[in-house]
Design an enzyme around this catalytic site. Structure first.
Site, PDB file in Angstrom:
ATOM      1  N   GLY A  12      -5.224  14.074 -46.802  1.00  0.00           N
ATOM      2  CA  GLY A  12      -4.512  13.143 -46.211  1.00  0.00           C
ATOM      3  C   GLY A  12      -5.133  11.887 -46.114  1.00  0.00           C
ATOM      4  O   GLY A  12      -6.063  11.294 -46.802  1.00  0.00           O
ATOM      5  N   ALA A 226      -8.062   5.200 -27.030  1.00  0.00           N
ATOM      6  CA  ALA A 226      -7.171   4.887 -25.747  1.00  0.00           C
ATOM      7  C   ALA A 226      -7.646   3.632 -25.359  1.00  0.00           C
ATOM      8  O   ALA A 226      -6.784   2.571 -24.906  1.00  0.00           O
ATOM      9  CB  ALA A 226      -7.779   6.051 -24.583  1.00  0.00           C
ATOM     10  N   CYS A 277      -1.738   7.965 -34.642  1.00  0.00           N
ATOM     11  CA  CYS A 277      -2.776   8.448 -33.839  1.00  0.00           C
ATOM     12  C   CYS A 277      -2.923   7.892 -32.364  1.00  0.00           C
ATOM     13  O   CYS A 277      -3.134   8.684 -31.498  1.00  0.00           O
ATOM     14  CB  CYS A 277      -4.185   8.107 -34.425  1.00  0.00           C
ATOM     15  SG  CYS A 277      -4.486   9.056 -35.938  1.00  0.00           S
TER      16      CYS A 277
HETATM   17  P1  NAD Z   1      -2.292  13.732 -42.744  1.00  0.00           P
HETATM   18  O1  NAD Z   1      -1.190  14.382 -42.419  1.00  0.00           O
HETATM   19  O2  NAD Z   1      -2.420  12.443 -43.778  1.00  0.00           O
HETATM   20  O3  NAD Z   1      -3.228  14.724 -43.600  1.00  0.00           O
HETATM   21  C1  NAD Z   1      -3.691  16.025 -43.299  1.00  0.00           C
HETATM   22  C2  NAD Z   1      -3.598  17.198 -44.558  1.00  0.00           C
HETATM   23  O4  NAD Z   1      -3.993  18.229 -43.995  1.00  0.00           O
HETATM   24  C3  NAD Z   1      -2.158  17.483 -45.041  1.00  0.00           C
HETATM   25  O5  NAD Z   1      -1.981  16.890 -46.347  1.00  0.00           O
HETATM   26  C4  NAD Z   1      -1.717  18.802 -44.829  1.00  0.00           C
HETATM   27  O6  NAD Z   1      -1.195  19.532 -45.931  1.00  0.00           O
HETATM   28  C5  NAD Z   1      -3.192  19.264 -44.851  1.00  0.00           C
HETATM   29  N1  NAD Z   1      -3.456  20.559 -44.262  1.00  0.00           N
HETATM   30  C6  NAD Z   1      -3.219  21.033 -43.054  1.00  0.00           C
HETATM   31  N2  NAD Z   1      -3.277  22.283 -42.755  1.00  0.00           N
HETATM   32  C7  NAD Z   1      -3.873  22.792 -44.055  1.00  0.00           C
HETATM   33  C8  NAD Z   1      -4.741  23.770 -44.151  1.00  0.00           C
HETATM   34  N3  NAD Z   1      -4.882  24.935 -43.269  1.00  0.00           N
HETATM   35  N4  NAD Z   1      -5.315  23.964 -45.342  1.00  0.00           N
HETATM   36  C9  NAD Z   1      -5.300  23.006 -46.495  1.00  0.00           C
HETATM   37  N5  NAD Z   1      -4.796  21.756 -46.026  1.00  0.00           N
HETATM   38  C10 NAD Z   1      -3.973  21.714 -44.828  1.00  0.00           C
HETATM   39  O7  NAD Z   1      -3.461  13.481 -41.506  1.00  0.00           O
HETATM   40  P2  NAD Z   1      -4.385  12.182 -41.456  1.00  0.00           P
HETATM   41  O8  NAD Z   1      -3.764  11.105 -41.084  1.00  0.00           O
HETATM   42  O9  NAD Z   1      -5.491  12.436 -42.580  1.00  0.00           O
HETATM   43  O10 NAD Z   1      -5.353  12.943 -40.020  1.00  0.00           O
HETATM   44  C11 NAD Z   1      -6.010  13.954 -40.158  1.00  0.00           C
HETATM   45  C12 NAD Z   1      -6.817  13.799 -38.856  1.00  0.00           C
HETATM   46  O11 NAD Z   1      -7.797  12.829 -38.837  1.00  0.00           O
HETATM   47  C13 NAD Z   1      -5.997  13.864 -37.516  1.00  0.00           C
HETATM   48  O12 NAD Z   1      -6.618  14.677 -36.574  1.00  0.00           O
HETATM   49  C14 NAD Z   1      -5.780  12.439 -37.225  1.00  0.00           C
HETATM   50  O13 NAD Z   1      -5.841  12.333 -35.678  1.00  0.00           O
HETATM   51  C15 NAD Z   1      -7.417  11.875 -37.350  1.00  0.00           C
HETATM   52  N6  NAD Z   1      -7.531  10.632 -37.857  1.00  0.00           N
HETATM   53  C16 NAD Z   1      -6.787   9.918 -38.534  1.00  0.00           C
HETATM   54  C17 NAD Z   1      -6.808   8.497 -38.850  1.00  0.00           C
HETATM   55  C18 NAD Z   1      -5.664   7.731 -39.766  1.00  0.00           C
HETATM   56  O14 NAD Z   1      -5.922   6.569 -39.803  1.00  0.00           O
HETATM   57  N7  NAD Z   1      -4.864   8.554 -40.172  1.00  0.00           N
HETATM   58  C19 NAD Z   1      -7.952   7.982 -38.570  1.00  0.00           C
HETATM   59  C20 NAD Z   1      -8.984   8.709 -37.815  1.00  0.00           C
HETATM   60  C21 NAD Z   1      -8.694   9.905 -37.503  1.00  0.00           C
HETATM   61  C1  UGA Z   2      -6.457   3.256 -35.134  1.00  0.00           C
HETATM   62  C2  UGA Z   2      -7.930   2.710 -34.789  1.00  0.00           C
HETATM   63  O1  UGA Z   2      -8.034   1.438 -34.939  1.00  0.00           O
HETATM   64  C3  UGA Z   2      -8.986   3.436 -35.559  1.00  0.00           C
HETATM   65  O2  UGA Z   2     -10.235   3.052 -35.269  1.00  0.00           O
HETATM   66  C4  UGA Z   2      -8.772   4.841 -35.468  1.00  0.00           C
HETATM   67  O3  UGA Z   2      -9.796   5.689 -36.355  1.00  0.00           O
HETATM   68  C5  UGA Z   2      -7.320   5.293 -36.044  1.00  0.00           C
HETATM   69  O4  UGA Z   2      -6.540   4.462 -35.239  1.00  0.00           O
HETATM   70  C6  UGA Z   2      -7.177   6.769 -35.815  1.00  0.00           C
HETATM   71  O5  UGA Z   2      -7.662   7.517 -35.067  1.00  0.00           O
HETATM   72  O6  UGA Z   2      -6.276   7.346 -36.478  1.00  0.00           O
HETATM   73  P1  UGA Z   2      -4.740   2.618 -37.275  1.00  0.00           P
HETATM   74  O7  UGA Z   2      -3.715   3.320 -36.185  1.00  0.00           O
HETATM   75  O8  UGA Z   2      -4.797   2.908 -38.572  1.00  0.00           O
HETATM   76  O9  UGA Z   2      -6.308   2.753 -36.647  1.00  0.00           O
HETATM   77  O10 UGA Z   2      -4.506   0.957 -37.129  1.00  0.00           O
HETATM   78  P2  UGA Z   2      -4.653  -0.185 -36.104  1.00  0.00           P
HETATM   79  O11 UGA Z   2      -5.328  -1.362 -36.718  1.00  0.00           O
HETATM   80  O12 UGA Z   2      -5.742   0.207 -34.804  1.00  0.00           O
HETATM   81  O13 UGA Z   2      -3.323  -0.508 -35.671  1.00  0.00           O
HETATM   82  C7  UGA Z   2      -2.616   0.398 -34.947  1.00  0.00           C
HETATM   83  C8  UGA Z   2      -1.300  -0.363 -34.321  1.00  0.00           C
HETATM   84  O14 UGA Z   2      -1.668  -1.381 -33.495  1.00  0.00           O
HETATM   85  C9  UGA Z   2      -0.352  -0.995 -35.413  1.00  0.00           C
HETATM   86  O15 UGA Z   2       0.946  -0.702 -35.303  1.00  0.00           O
HETATM   87  C10 UGA Z   2      -0.780  -2.297 -35.334  1.00  0.00           C
HETATM   88  O16 UGA Z   2      -0.118  -3.294 -35.950  1.00  0.00           O
HETATM   89  C11 UGA Z   2      -1.025  -2.493 -33.598  1.00  0.00           C
HETATM   90  N1  UGA Z   2      -1.766  -3.632 -33.244  1.00  0.00           N
HETATM   91  C12 UGA Z   2      -3.289  -3.610 -33.647  1.00  0.00           C
HETATM   92  C13 UGA Z   2      -1.231  -4.503 -32.327  1.00  0.00           C
HETATM   93  O17 UGA Z   2      -0.002  -4.590 -32.210  1.00  0.00           O
HETATM   94  N2  UGA Z   2      -1.991  -5.519 -31.991  1.00  0.00           N
HETATM   95  C14 UGA Z   2      -3.280  -5.679 -32.317  1.00  0.00           C
HETATM   96  O18 UGA Z   2      -3.951  -6.740 -31.719  1.00  0.00           O
HETATM   97  C15 UGA Z   2      -3.907  -4.627 -33.263  1.00  0.00           C
END
Ligand code: NAD
Ligand code: UGA
Length: 463
Positions: A12, A226, A277
């Protein structure tokens, strides 16, 4: 232990970009990213790297360089687990939609499935790395599953949360503020930590690689999100007060941001934060606090979400009120649908909630977003289950071009801060609209004075 083969479960937004960068920076390591979703893997393997399923600036170039050399995408999860010495779990951990903790706790069913699969398949010792964001003490549950259902091999569990933000994933991964690795303080635990430190050391300087115990690492990730979300809710709370008092929230943000203890980042008032997130992680934190009986702690953090919901609703209410208390059959154009610029991700985007409110008021919504497809927008609205699919289809038109989307509109709402919106010919847009022509700038990116001189009625956030 020298790592030569890595497997990542979950292709993902985190798994894909993170592994692409590891593969690029560590050509001596074979990196295989696996997923159950066949379409997603097929898209990652699309011969044209521009068609990979995630849009992030700079990502397609990295995939083009490493894919087929030491970066592979596959649906054969068992094989990749079997071959790897180190397995990253990067699957989704959404908010639970059922049972105990519904609407708050993280749903760990995908994590548990991964743990069970690793236990079943592994015939040699493995290092299992939590990359997904998880409740504090999840490593304990993973370890218990691995040890009780495995084939007698040894597992070390590390917590290595990801801090990348979407839209800047590649630069965040290439130049991280820090890499956090939590592990056991035993000799084997330290060996596992060192193995992962060695991987990152290929491009991240050692002084930016922080090692802690597992629980601190798991909890630091929830804490970081948070704190970040809290800053946005804090400035958004002030934005409402600014609107009542004649203060300008952009000026207030600048004034407080120059205090080096506060700092200038993450003080941009907006229509509300979105993304997959912030909300889910804070709800998870609230749930954890409640489960330990820490009700004041839980209430404190829940307020960040309450404020964010209020900000989204306040924005749609303002549109209705300003348009003479009715938007029925009026055309309102959204510029932007993604939750922030430079991503095609729409999860929890404020646009979805604002559109839902306005469709309830029988408005017709036209949208232009440079990276989001109509199907995705309709799926987002359908997911809220406010009305039947056909009603969403009838209420939403999607355009390939902003000028077309704005023609005949009563109002324009800016929902995403895409840079290109600031470069438009706003006079041309104004001429094509109903009068009076309103702009609701949910991102405070446009030049209010310039728009007002053209004739627009401009409404920013907090001014
Ligand atoms: P996502 O939904 O984009 O990707 C997750 C993938 O895992 C999906 O493609 C799904 O099909 C796959 N999956 C689920 N169960 C599976 C299994 N049993 N075997 C194989 N594949 C499987 O999610 P994401 O945005 O990449 O987030 C993943 C994690 O990382 C979450 O815990 C999220 O909180 C964390 N995270 C996300 C971000 C972000 O910017 N999106 C940033 C930091 C941390
Ligand atoms: C956020 C964190 O910034 C990452 O460090 C973290 O890894 C990630 O969540 C996660 O755990 O998924 P992300 O959600 O991808 O990243 O993007 P951000 O830049 O944090 O923006 C989040 C939301 O807040 C957006 O809708 C953005 O427009 C809004 N935002 C951000 C504001 O409204 N004001 C700001 O000053 C900053």
């Amino acid at each position: 232990m020298k790592i030569t083969k890595i497997c990542c479960i979950g292709a993902g937004y985190v798994g894909g970009p993170t592994m692409a960068v590891i593969a690029q920076k560590c050509p001596h390591i074979q990196v295989t990213v696996v997923d159950l979703n066949e379409q997603r893997i097929a898209d990652w393997n699309d011969p044209n790297p521009e068609n990979i399923p995630i849009y992030e600036p700079g990502l397609s170039e990295i995939v083009a360089e490493a894919r087929g050399r030491n970066l592979f995408f596959s649906t054969d999860v068992d094989k990749a687990i079997d071959e790897a010495q180190m397995i990253f779990i990067s699957v989704n951990t959404p908010t639970k939609t059922y049972g105990k903790g519904k609407g708050m706790a993280a749903d760990l069913k995908y994590i548990e499935l991964c743990a069970r699969q690793i236990a079943r398949v592994a015939k040699q010792n493995k290092i299992v790395v939590e990359k997904s964001t998880l409740p504090v003490r999840t490593a304990e549950a993973i370890k218990s599953i691995l040890d009780n259902t495995g084939n007698g091999v040894q597992f070390q569990i590390l917590s290595n949360p990801e801090f990348l933000a979407e839209g800047t994933a590649v630069t965040d991964l290439l130049n991280p503020d820090r890499i956090l690795i939590g592990g056991d303080t035993t000799e084997e635990g330290e060996e596992a930590i060192n193995a992962l430190v060695d991987v990152y050391s290929n491009w991240v300087s050692r002084d930016r690689i922080l090692t802690t115990n597992v629980w601190s690492s798991e909890l630091s990730k929830l804490t970081a999100n948070a704190f970040l979300a809290q800053r946005i809710s804090s400035i958004n709370a002030m934005s409402e007060l600014c609107e009542k008092t004649g203060a300008d929230v952009n000026e207030v943000a600048r004034a407080i941001g120059m205090d080096s203890r506060i700092g200038p980042k993450f003080l941009k008032a907006s229509v509300g934060f979105g993304g997959s997130c912030f909300q889910k992680d804070i709800l998870n934190l609230v749930y954890i606090a409640k489960s330990y009986g820490l009700n004041e702690v839980a209430d404190y953090w829940e307020q960040v979400i309450i404020m964010n919901d209020h900000q989204k609703r306040r924005f749609s209410n303002k549109i209705v009120q300003t348009l003479y208390n009715t938007v029925a059959d009026k055309k309102i154009t959204f510029l932007g649908w993604a939750f922030k610029k430079d991503t095609n991700d729409t999860r929890e985007s404020a646009a979805i909630y604002v559109a839902d409110d306005l469709i309830n008021e029988q408005a017709k919504i036209s949208v232009f977003d440079p990276k989001v497809s109509k199907n995705k927008m309709l799926n987002d609205l359908d997911y809220l289950e406010t009305r039947i699919s056909q009603e969403n289809i009838d209420a939403l038109s999607v355009f390939e071009n902003a000028y077309e989307a704005c023609k005949g509109a009563h109002a324009i709402a800016i929902l995403t801060e895409w840079d290109e919106f600031t470069t438009y010919d706003w006079k041309k847009i104004y001429d094509s609209m109903h009068k009076p022509a309103f702009v609701f700038d949910g991102r405070n990116i446009l030049n209010a004075k310039q728009l007002e001189s053209i004739g627009f009625v401009y409404n920013g956030i907090g001014s």
